[in-house]
Design an enzyme around this catalytic site. Structure first.
Site, short mmCIF file in Angstrom:
data_model
loop_
_atom_site.label_atom_id
_atom_site.label_comp_id
_atom_site.label_asym_id
_atom_site.label_seq_id
_atom_site.Cartn_x
_atom_site.Cartn_y
_atom_site.Cartn_z
N ASN A 32 2.39 2.22 90.26
CA ASN A 32 3.40 3.17 89.73
C ASN A 32 2.78 4.12 88.72
O ASN A 32 3.50 4.90 88.09
CB ASN A 32 4.59 2.41 89.13
CG ASN A 32 4.20 1.58 87.92
OD1 ASN A 32 3.02 1.52 87.57
ND2 ASN A 32 5.16 0.95 87.29
N ASN A 118 9.65 -6.32 82.89
CA ASN A 118 8.81 -5.68 83.90
C ASN A 118 8.01 -6.71 84.70
O ASN A 118 8.02 -6.70 85.93
CB ASN A 118 7.85 -4.70 83.21
CG ASN A 118 6.92 -4.02 84.20
OD1 ASN A 118 7.34 -3.18 84.97
ND2 ASN A 118 5.65 -4.40 84.18
N THR A 144 -3.39 -15.71 83.51
CA THR A 144 -4.36 -15.56 82.44
C THR A 144 -4.69 -16.92 81.84
O THR A 144 -3.82 -17.80 81.75
CB THR A 144 -3.85 -14.63 81.32
OG1 THR A 144 -4.66 -14.81 80.14
CG2 THR A 144 -2.41 -14.92 80.94
N SER A 179 1.25 -14.64 72.96
CA SER A 179 1.86 -13.32 72.79
C SER A 179 3.00 -13.20 73.80
O SER A 179 3.06 -13.99 74.76
CB SER A 179 0.85 -12.19 73.04
OG SER A 179 0.61 -12.04 74.44
N TYR A 181 3.24 -10.99 75.98
CA TYR A 181 2.58 -10.73 77.26
C TYR A 181 2.14 -12.04 77.92
O TYR A 181 2.46 -12.31 79.08
CB TYR A 181 1.36 -9.82 77.07
CG TYR A 181 0.30 -10.08 78.11
CD1 TYR A 181 0.51 -9.72 79.44
CD2 TYR A 181 -0.88 -10.76 77.79
CE1 TYR A 181 -0.44 -10.01 80.41
CE2 TYR A 181 -1.82 -11.05 78.76
CZ TYR A 181 -1.60 -10.68 80.06
OH TYR A 181 -2.52 -10.99 81.02
N HIS A 182 1.39 -12.85 77.18
CA HIS A 182 0.93 -14.12 77.77
C HIS A 182 2.12 -14.97 78.21
O HIS A 182 2.08 -15.65 79.24
CB HIS A 182 0.06 -14.89 76.77
CG HIS A 182 -1.27 -14.25 76.50
ND1 HIS A 182 -1.50 -13.47 75.39
CD2 HIS A 182 -2.44 -14.27 77.20
CE1 HIS A 182 -2.76 -13.05 75.42
NE2 HIS A 182 -3.35 -13.51 76.50
N LYS A 185 3.40 -14.20 81.65
CA LYS A 185 2.61 -14.80 82.75
C LYS A 185 2.99 -16.28 82.94
O LYS A 185 2.96 -16.80 84.06
CB LYS A 185 1.12 -14.69 82.43
CG LYS A 185 0.59 -13.27 82.36
CD LYS A 185 0.20 -12.74 83.73
CE LYS A 185 -0.62 -11.47 83.61
NZ LYS A 185 -0.99 -10.90 84.91
N VAL A 211 -11.98 -10.07 80.98
CA VAL A 211 -12.90 -9.39 81.89
C VAL A 211 -13.73 -8.37 81.10
O VAL A 211 -13.21 -7.62 80.30
CB VAL A 211 -12.13 -8.66 83.00
CG1 VAL A 211 -13.10 -8.02 84.00
CG2 VAL A 211 -11.19 -9.62 83.72
N ALA A 238 -12.41 -7.80 73.92
CA ALA A 238 -13.51 -8.11 73.01
C ALA A 238 -14.87 -7.49 73.37
O ALA A 238 -15.33 -6.57 72.69
CB ALA A 238 -13.64 -9.61 72.85
N ARG A 241 -15.06 -3.65 73.87
CA ARG A 241 -14.73 -2.95 72.63
C ARG A 241 -15.93 -2.94 71.67
O ARG A 241 -16.26 -1.93 71.07
CB ARG A 241 -13.52 -3.62 71.98
CG ARG A 241 -12.79 -2.81 70.97
CD ARG A 241 -11.36 -3.32 70.74
NE ARG A 241 -11.28 -4.77 70.71
CZ ARG A 241 -11.55 -5.53 69.66
NH1 ARG A 241 -11.92 -4.96 68.52
NH2 ARG A 241 -11.44 -6.84 69.72
N THR A 253 -15.94 -5.00 64.90
CA THR A 253 -14.86 -5.61 64.12
C THR A 253 -14.37 -6.89 64.75
O THR A 253 -13.65 -6.89 65.75
CB THR A 253 -13.69 -4.62 63.97
OG1 THR A 253 -13.32 -4.13 65.25
CG2 THR A 253 -14.07 -3.45 63.07
N VAL A 254 -14.77 -7.98 64.11
CA VAL A 254 -14.34 -9.32 64.53
C VAL A 254 -13.05 -9.65 63.80
O VAL A 254 -12.95 -9.44 62.59
CB VAL A 254 -15.46 -10.32 64.19
CG1 VAL A 254 -14.96 -11.76 64.29
CG2 VAL A 254 -16.67 -10.08 65.08
N ARG A 326 -3.59 -10.88 64.74
CA ARG A 326 -2.86 -11.85 65.55
C ARG A 326 -2.59 -13.12 64.74
O ARG A 326 -3.25 -13.38 63.74
CB ARG A 326 -3.68 -12.25 66.79
CG ARG A 326 -4.11 -11.05 67.63
CD ARG A 326 -4.76 -11.48 68.93
NE ARG A 326 -5.11 -10.28 69.71
CZ ARG A 326 -5.27 -10.25 71.02
NH1 ARG A 326 -5.14 -11.37 71.72
NH2 ARG A 326 -5.58 -9.14 71.65
#
Lengths: 382, 382
Positions: A32, A118, A144, A179, A181-182, A185, A211, A238, A241, A253-254, A326
């Site tokens: 989409n 969604n 995930t 989260s 999101y998680h 799933k 990934v 991670a 980035r 930035t860790v 987080r």
């Protein structure tokens, strides 16, 4: 084999579509295009310039003679989905078409609700579509590793045998995702398991790790086929980035102590895992779970690795520990099984300095595209 | 204590609102009146005639002098929910406001999607509302014993200690729910657990068994306060449905073998359990789970009990085994813990012949209202 790749314009979906097409499968993409809209919403971009989906598949046909059909639409529009399933009659449905960023789901209430509605409703539609139109079609669903959270016992592949009060059963592995999101799933996994049980649908849930990487053999064939690469605080992950930070003179930035350990895999293994799942379908009624990662690393280990390779490339950078946006453990036990895909033939691309160097060199070419104010995280869990 | 009862016009919510008000709590009801709309959609009705919510609370005020404020609106409208929370500043939020029928969720795709989106997004809104407006408010959420499904090991209250490969952890009890409705409650539980962890919300998940009965002391005070009673194949539940079948000369229709065993409780215990939870709130950040049922029975045991009592009342009836519209085990291990609410003071109303007789006598008064074509199940899981 006829395979639909839903979410086939995205970071994992696009290289998967190309790879499956190259291997001789008959591929169609559903997308989409919303991932591109989120770039606009967040005033962000892919560090690599990406062509439109039309340009991408036209170039692929020009180079290989192979056609990838495309359907622009949303899994949440069931009439659309039904029509595609009727026309394509796929043997397998590889489902990447979800909002896949934890920070995006944590922006605010409406993003949390959007992500869950969604993802969950889209997947419910896919289940009903398979039941109604193509009951033998194998659903290959991207889950995930984050579904499991961080238990103090080893993580198994989807199920665990529990002995309790003198009795035994094999039960779904308990989930503690981190989260909204998680969580979406996890909701999907429960819904799919139920649909397999009552309707005899065959499904494989691929609990994928983080990934990294950018290119596959196919995406490298032409600049028009280039994959997207995210670096921003919302969609960047991670390792990628850190590499991008190193190329623009930014500290790596860790978040917090950096002891957070996760499973990782190269995008080259993602595409192969989908093929393995497709070629070895679940049985009718089986809800099968594979843990799809090849190695685990702590975030700090990855930062140190990138720092070393960057230095060798003449890019001096420092590792800095910033406040963790987080709510998560920064030191914890982590041990997860991942043998099932290897038993079916996965030969992992392991993370070496050479792999980091290759990604880094590609990134350097495009570093002027980085929007610096997007690099640091702005979304917090609190 | 200021308590909001969301879903306060429904079968469990209405007697709960009255009971809490009688006990001296300051009660407000939120309801979107959709349960009455579903009667229209399904061409069904409550066997008892029920007054409007306005008439109900006016009568309550007339009889007791106590005011129950009402807010007509939907938890999925966040602006509405925020305004109610701002005005009421509740100490506890008892959340019954979900689509609660398994068969309704299995009618078709759109009812499955509606159920999950309505329940999950509504509860997400409640979590954000509490976080934003009343962070100390105790969420008392109605879950279901059906979240656990039918494991071959005893069911604990929310969590289970697992020893695995030489390590131990206490983890969320694995879930194997049996309908898209039950799944929506599992999704809620995961979401709430996460919100407690990251925001410090206090929550109690009441995994309720099948509720039977009709009256409480309060609903019996006046016909205008009468509770609804469902008997149809979609919203009717086992014991109540059998009693109603016996009064109209219908066979008691057991699905399949009838060995399906579940936890049950009297509506009089439902209302008390909410009070117990409210008076003993979870700690900040705690996600607490109570199994809310008092006894377990197989469906066949209940049918035989009703048959016996009905015969004593001069109503001859037979138990018939009809094809099971659900996909479920009809013979299975079942053992579930339920000590936490009793430890906090619950004194169960157990199921006796006298209890069945009392419900039956009330039902007989209204048996002419039964719409016979609604009694048998029409919704199948396949």
């Amino acid at each position: 084999m006829k395979i639909i790749v839903a979410g086939g314009d995205g970071f994992c979906g696009w290289p998967t579509a190309l790879y499956l097409s190259k291997q001789g499968h008959d591929v169609a993409i559903i997308d989409n295009m919303i991932r591109r809209e989120w770039d606009n919403e967040l005033h962000s971009n892919s560090i690599t310039p990406i062509a439109t989906l039309e340009e991408r598949v036209a170039k692929w046909k020009e180079l290989t003679g192979k056609e990838i059909r495309t359907y622009e639409g949303d899994l949440n529009h069931y009439d659309f989905l039904r029509e595609v399933l009727k026309r394509e009659k796929p043997d397998a449905f590889a489902h990447f078409a979800e909002q896949r960023s934890a920070p995006y789901s944590m922006i605010d209430r409406s993003h949390a609700v959007f992500t869950q509605v969604n993802n969950v409703a889209g997947t419910l539609n896919v289940l009903y579509g398979i039941k109604e139109i193509v009951p033998d079609c194998h659903l290959i669903k991207l889950g995930t590793m984050g579904e499991y959270g961080l238990p103090n016992i080893p993580i198994e592949e989807g199920y665990i045998e529990i002995e309790h009060k003198g009795r035994k059963d094999v039960l779904p592995y308990p989930k503690q995702p981190g989260s909204f999101y998680h969580l979406s799933k996890v909701h999907d996994s429960h819904n799919i398991m139920f649909a397999c049980k009552i309707w005899g649908i065959r499904a494989t849930d691929l609990n994928q790790g983080v990934v990294y990487g950018l290119d596959t053999e196919e995406t490298k064939m032409d600049p028009v086929l280039t994959n997207r690469l995210d670096y921003d605080g919302v969609f960047g992950t991670a390792l990628n980035r850190f590499i991008i930070q190193s190329t623009i003179g930014h500290d790596l930035t860790v978040y917090g102590k950096g002891g957070q350990t996760r499973g990782f895999l190269n995008i080259k293994d993602t595409v192969r895992c989908i093929e393995i799942a497709a070629e070895n379908p679940a049985e009718q009624g089986e809800f099968r779970v594979f843990n799809q990662f090849t190695e685990d690393f702590s975030v700090l280990e990855l930062a140190e690795l990138v720092k070393k390779v960057a230095a060798e490339e003449g890019l001096e950078t420092a590792v800095s520990h910033i406040e963790n946006p987080r709510v998560e453990k920064e030191e914890h036990f982590y041990q997860a099984e991942n043998t099932k895909l290897r038993d079916l033939g996965l030969e992992p691309h392991l993370l070496t300095e050479e792999v980091v160097r290759e990604i880094l060199q590609t990134v350097v070419e495009h570093k002027d595209r980085v929007i610096k104010e997007n690099v640091l995280p702005k979304v917090t869990w609190k």
